[in-house]
Design an enzyme around this catalytic site. Structure first.
Site, short mmCIF file in Angstrom:
data_model
loop_
_atom_site.label_atom_id
_atom_site.label_comp_id
_atom_site.label_asym_id
_atom_site.label_seq_id
_atom_site.Cartn_x
_atom_site.Cartn_y
_atom_site.Cartn_z
N LYS B 51 0.86 -1.20 0.00
CA LYS B 51 0.00 0.00 0.00
C LYS B 51 0.89 1.25 0.00
O LYS B 51 1.95 1.26 0.64
CB LYS B 51 -0.92 -0.05 1.22
N SER B 125 -9.78 2.15 2.50
CA SER B 125 -8.86 2.94 1.71
C SER B 125 -7.83 2.08 0.96
O SER B 125 -7.16 2.59 0.05
CB SER B 125 -8.11 3.94 2.60
N SER B 149 -10.17 -0.20 6.55
CA SER B 149 -9.54 -0.02 5.23
C SER B 149 -9.05 -1.31 4.61
O SER B 149 -8.59 -1.30 3.46
CB SER B 149 -8.37 0.95 5.34
#
Lengths: 90, 449
Positions: B51, B125, B149
């Site tokens: 990420k 997210s 997320s």
């Protein structure tokens, strides 16, 4: 939040918003704060604040200096003078 | 079911396999905007993505935020270093909502699109992490959750998403959103892959004093608990499918019971108070000269310079900085911030009591994935309320896993299972047993052998 309080908050946050952006964000903030107010209805008496979700021992590191070998590469992320980062006037 | 990591290691790779896989993946990236950065060539081995808020040595890491554009860390996050140390190969940085501020994965430039149908959101997210897992056959994603997320995008993209007990995985090298809530976790196509990777990345770290080194358990539970308040405001289609799912589980010997945690719905405002308070201080370090995007005019005074630098923050980031600064104000601190911390203590106790009886089970999200324009049109309170099921375990630091349990048309439906602190392996065992009889569906299999 009234206009004066909102503008004071913007100054503290060091944020500058244009007219329409300011109005939109202020309206959103007012709605969200009203939503935050709903926690008032919960009786939390007798409960201490939980700063972490899991209890953990306070760990400390040995008080000694480590040499960070990649400092040259780290400094590449900023404008430098000798081995200092260049920043604005304080 | 065995891990696809073992399966990959055993299979012979045909000539040109890695070149072909990289080409196919680049095509997928063109179509679905999954990665912010990809390497020019592919290292040999089982691939892992990272990420964009987790640092990779020499690779731009901006947390998909304009203000951090151009920041190149000179070190690996501990989780990344451990993955490389065990022979995994880095395939790219995955896109995300700016700094993790979002539920749908649309708060960044050229946001990821759901590979199942690009008109729909991926969830956020960790949007790119879920999309990468949905398109690549032999891959795991190192992702991160603050309030859901990992679970949300895992559910919307039909993959398995695991969020560990707070503190079990080092946060060193994570571009922080909210320190007391951030947890590095994993997405994969199989629970066995998650277990394998969890064993690689967990464990104490001298660079993160909040990282805990302790035994992780696999205490099986036969009771599945539905918390009634978590089932409010769920779409009828999701509720009906979930009822069928729990009936199936009952037929497999699980006992399904209902419990009540009356104040659990207040976990969302409490979460947003704490997370915005922490985010507003964390974002103060982006001053326009140390990391990322540079503000050039050094003749300005500090306040003007800093204010100019912060004009690069996105709308949601600005909103959260203002909210976080407000709730920490001296005049209202006890009303909002301290009250939210007390509420968190209450929640840990109440959920802990319920979890001592069994797993908490629920749908992961109250809705099916919305179309991009529908999600973009939601006002902040409505958008925040979409986290109603994923926030409680995140706020209280309980480990949880999301996995597909049914399909509605092409779209997967995700279930979320929560357990007690440090009982993380039990989640993987449960999902692993489910996978024995339920095949997950993937539209794309980039890198298949």
């Amino acid at each position: 939040m009234d206009d004066a309080a909102f503008d004071r908050m913007l100054r503290i946050c060091r944020l500058r918003l244009s007219g329409s952006e300011r109005d939109r964000i202020k309206a959103d903030i007012d709605k969200v704060i009203t939503y935050f107010d709903t926690i008032e209805s919960v009786d939390c008496d007798g409960y201490s604040p939980a700063y972490q979700p899991v209890e953990m021992p306070a760990r400390t590191r040995e008080d000694r200096t480590d040499v960070f070998r990649e400092s040259d590469r780290l400094l590449k992320n900023s404008k430098t003078y000798r081995f200092y980062m260049v920043g604005p006037k304080i | 079911m065995r891990s696809s990591i073992d399966e990959f290691e055993e299979k012979e790779k045909p000539d040109g396999y890695y070149e072909r896989t990289l080409k196919e993946l680049s095509d997928m990236n063109q179509k679905f905007h999954i990665f912010s950065r990809m390497p020019q060539s592919m290292e040999h081995g089982f691939q892992f993505s990272v990420k964009d808020n987790i640092c990779v040595d020499g690779v731009e890491s901006s947390a998909s935020a304009e203000i951090l554009e151009g920041y190149v860390p000179p070190f690996d996050a501990t989780a990344v270093e451990r993955m490389r140390g065990r022979g995994f190969s880095f395939i790219g940085k995955t896109k995300m909502d700016e700094f993790g501020f979002g539920t749908f994965g649309i708060n960044c430039a050229e946001h990821p699109l759901n590979p199942i149908n690009p008109e729909y959101v991926t969830g956020g997210s960790s949007a790119g992490a879920a999309a990468a897992t949905a398109v690549m056959k032999y891959h795991v994603a190192i992702a991160e959750s603050t309030g859901g997320s990992i679970s949300c995008p895992a559910a919307f993209c039909g993959v398995v998403g695991f969020t560990p007990t707070y503190g079990l995985v080092s946060r060193y090298g994570l571009i922080d959103y909210a320190n007391s809530l951030d947890k590095i976790g994993i997405m994969a196509r199989r629970s066995a892959d998650i277990r394998h990777v969890f064993d690689v990345i967990k464990g104490s770290d001298r660079y993160d004093t909040t990282c805990i080194d302790r035994e992780v358990n696999a205490d099986k539970r036969t009771k599945l608990i539905i918390v009634d308040q978590l089932m409010q405001n769920i779409d009828q289609a999701v509720l009906s499918a979930f009822d069928r799912f729990t009936s199936k589980l009952e037929s497999r010997g699980y006992e399904v019971v209902h419990r009540s945690i009356p104040f659990i719905e207040k976990a969302i405002p409490a979460y947003y108070i704490i997370s915005t308070a922490e985010a507003s201080t964390n974002l103060a370090k982006y001053t326009g000269f140390k990391y990322g995007k540079k503000t050039e005019d050094f003749s300005q005074g500090y306040n003007e310079f800093f204010t100019e630098a912060r004009s690069s923050l996105g709308t949601e980031a600005k909103r959260r900085v203002i909210l976080g600064t407000f709730v920490r104000s001296a005049s209202v601190k006890s009303k909002y911030y301290e009250k939210a911390l007390r509420l968190r203590r209450m929640l840990i106790e109440a959920m802990g009591n319920v979890l001592s009886e069994g797993f908490i089970i629920s749908p992961t999200m109250p809705i099916m994935p919305p179309k991009v324009e529908e999600a973009a049109g939601l006002d902040p309170v409505k958008a925040y309320s979409m986290d109603s099921i994923t926030v409680p375990p995140n706020l209280a630091g309980f480990p949880h896993i999301s996995f597909p349990y049914d399909y509605s048309g092409d779209f997967p439906m995700g279930a979320q299972l929560i357990t007690s602190h440090f009982n993380d392996y039990a989640l993987m065992d449960f999902a692993g047993a489910w996978e024995e009889d339920f095949e997950y569906r993937f539209k794309y299999n980039v890198g298949s052998l």
